[in-house]
Design an enzyme around this catalytic site. Structure first.
Site, PDB file in Angstrom:
ATOM      1  N   GLU A 252       3.852   3.752   2.260  1.00  0.00           N
ATOM      2  CA  GLU A 252       4.036   4.055   0.836  1.00  0.00           C
ATOM      3  C   GLU A 252       4.325   5.535   0.761  1.00  0.00           C
ATOM      4  O   GLU A 252       3.443   6.366   1.003  1.00  0.00           O
ATOM      5  CB  GLU A 252       2.785   3.688   0.037  1.00  0.00           C
ATOM      6  CG  GLU A 252       3.015   3.666  -1.472  1.00  0.00           C
ATOM      7  CD  GLU A 252       2.560   4.934  -2.159  1.00  0.00           C
ATOM      8  OE1 GLU A 252       3.437   5.783  -2.451  1.00  0.00           O
ATOM      9  OE2 GLU A 252       1.365   5.082  -2.406  1.00  0.00           O
TER      10      GLU A 252
ATOM     11  N   CYS B 151       2.654   9.753  -6.574  1.00  0.00           N
ATOM     12  CA  CYS B 151       3.924   9.132  -6.199  1.00  0.00           C
ATOM     13  C   CYS B 151       4.450   8.235  -7.311  1.00  0.00           C
ATOM     14  O   CYS B 151       5.663   8.134  -7.508  1.00  0.00           O
ATOM     15  CB  CYS B 151       3.756   8.327  -4.915  1.00  0.00           C
ATOM     16  SG  CYS B 151       3.319   9.303  -3.474  1.00  0.00           S
TER      17      CYS B 151
END
Length: 465
Positions: free
Chosen positions: A234, A268
């Protein structure tokens, strides 16, 4: 990078740690592997009991660990406590659902018969030792969303946390130990980034998961690929926040502020690029900019602070470079754009809104990891989709519209691992989380996440006669 607690609000180094030596790492690897051989045979009921105990302890510890998190990486303390609560919730969710998520699968009788089998099923078996390379921005949550499903699946974890959150990393090891997990089920490796490769190449490590930067992801993926080991990545994100002409502008603008500056914008999945239909652009921009301007920037230990310091001096320098480049190429600063007055030695940056952003600007292509938003005016749905997808990242997306046809189009065409309609992206244990393009691969959370580190095994049986 030294392993140290450095207060981002003051720049003061509070505590340093010596990295583990090769003998210590070897001892921990051996313990993890030996423990994995026994722990994989424990029942779901026993794992759930232990994980539930960890959740109870974490809730009790929330005020103290919240202050530790804030001291180490600068998150406003109320958000740090909320992060601890979210982790406890995820632990309980997996304790309650793991057995169901990993229940044997049974092909249809017709398919079993067609294969020539007497019986067949699919079972989910743990891989063993999983290395987790985790970031500082959500120093509890990023770890727990790996650890909770991994431990419930019968795996054991080795944590290489970011070097600026060592006390949080050690707390996590202690938490699982106090909860009663067997020695070696979850261990923290206080090592530098240069030591990751040797751990990942060790044959006792079965797989790895990483949340972090694109360069870090490429490095881990390359090493794991050379060893033919499973990875989940990720990485970065530059999520679009699309506002169409039918949207509730008041609600969209209010949510947009939280979506951009939560965790001081160091997320993020934070909305970073605000793509707004021309018919509502001016109204949205005015409300959004005004609300960004009114945010309180200051001491993250103050309960009333909205935006704390960035986690490090380099992070602020990177943000300043992106904004300076955009302004030099014609972007307009609607608010912010620099260090707040009286910032002192802390790594603070003002909530900032940039308009007139063009593809020639670095901020258009690179991730802004801090409280900087970019505004785009679009004429129609086609242009909105094109601008939203004009990024190397594809983690998640936000769409504001009341038009069902618009929604279906965005769901079909947005290049992202999630489409959140009339709300902001947030991870939840019941929903899979992850991205496409340079935002990585694989999924965390939900059933998809718990199965990532399982050996999905076909059991085929022929007739005994």
């Amino acid at each position: 990078m030294p392993i140290a607690t450095v207060n981002p609000a003051t720049g003061e180094t509070l505590k340093t740690f010596d990295p583990l030596g090769p003998e210590d790492v070897e001892r921990m690897l051996a313990t993890a592997y030996d423990t994995s051989r026994a722990y994989r045979t424990t029942s779901f009921q026993e794992r759930a009991r232990l994980l539930g105990r960890a959740a109870d302890l974490l809730e009790q510890d929330a005020p103290d660990i919240g202050r530790t998190i804030t001291t180490e990486m600068g998150k406003p303390v109320a958000q740090a406590r909320a992060e601890a609560a979210k982790c406890a919730k995820a632990m309980r969710w997996y304790a309650a659902h793991a057995e169901e998520l990993l229940a044997d699968e049974h092909p249809s009788d017709a398919d079993v018969k067609d294969s020539g089998a007497f019986a067949a099923r699919v079972v989910f078996r743990p891989l063993g030792v999983v290395l987790a390379v985790m970031p500082w921005n959500f120093p509890l949550w990023q770890v727990v969303r790996f650890a909770a499903p991994a431990l419930m699946a019968g795996n054991v974890g080795l944590l290489k946390h970011a070097s600026n959150v060592p006390q949080t990393a050690l707390y996590l090891e202690d938490l699982f130990r106090r909860a009663g997990f067997p020695e070696g089920c979850f261990q923290t490796l206080l090592i530098g980034s240069d030591a990751i490769e040797s751990v990942l190449r060790d044959p006792r490590v079965a797989a790895a998961t990483l949340t972090g930067s694109e360069p870090a992801g490429r490095s881990v993926a390359s090493i794991a690929g050379d060893e033919v080991k499973k990875t989940v990545l990720e990485l970065g994100g530059s999520d679009p926040f699309v506002v169409m002409d039918s949207a509730d502008i008041v609600k969209a603008a209010k949510t947009a502020v939280t979506a951009r500056v939560q965790n001081t914008g160091q997320s993020c999945i934070a909305a970073k690029r605000f793509v707004v239909h021309t018919d509502v652009y001016d109204a949205f921009a005015e409300r959004f900019t005004s609300a960004m301007r009114e945010l309180t920037v200051g001491d993250p230990m103050d309960e009333d602070t909205d935006v704390g310091p960035l986690s490090g001096e380099q992070g602020r320098a990177d943000l300043e470079e992106l904004v300076a480049d955009a302004v030099s190429r014609g972007a307009q600063v609607l608010c912010g754009g620099g260090r707040p007055d009286g910032a002192g030695a802390g790594w603070f940056y003002e909530p900032t809104v940039l308009a007139g952003v063009t593809p020639e600007m670095r901020v258009h292509r690179e991730e802004t990891f801090g409280p900087v938003a970019t505004l785009y005016r679009v004429a129609n749905l086609d242009e909105a989709v094109a601008v939203a997808n004009d990024t190397p990242f594809g983690l998640s997306s936000n769409v504001w519209t009341r038009d069902e046809q618009d929604i279906e189009r965005f769901v079909r065409d947005l290049e992202a691992g999630g489409v959140y309609v009339n709300g902001m992206t947030a991870s939840h244990p019941a929903f899979p989380f992850g991205g496409v393009k340079r935002s990585g691969y694989g999924r965390e959370l939900a059933g998809h996440g718990i199965r990532e580190f399982c050996n999905i095994t076909t059991v085929w049986r022929g007739a005994q006669d």
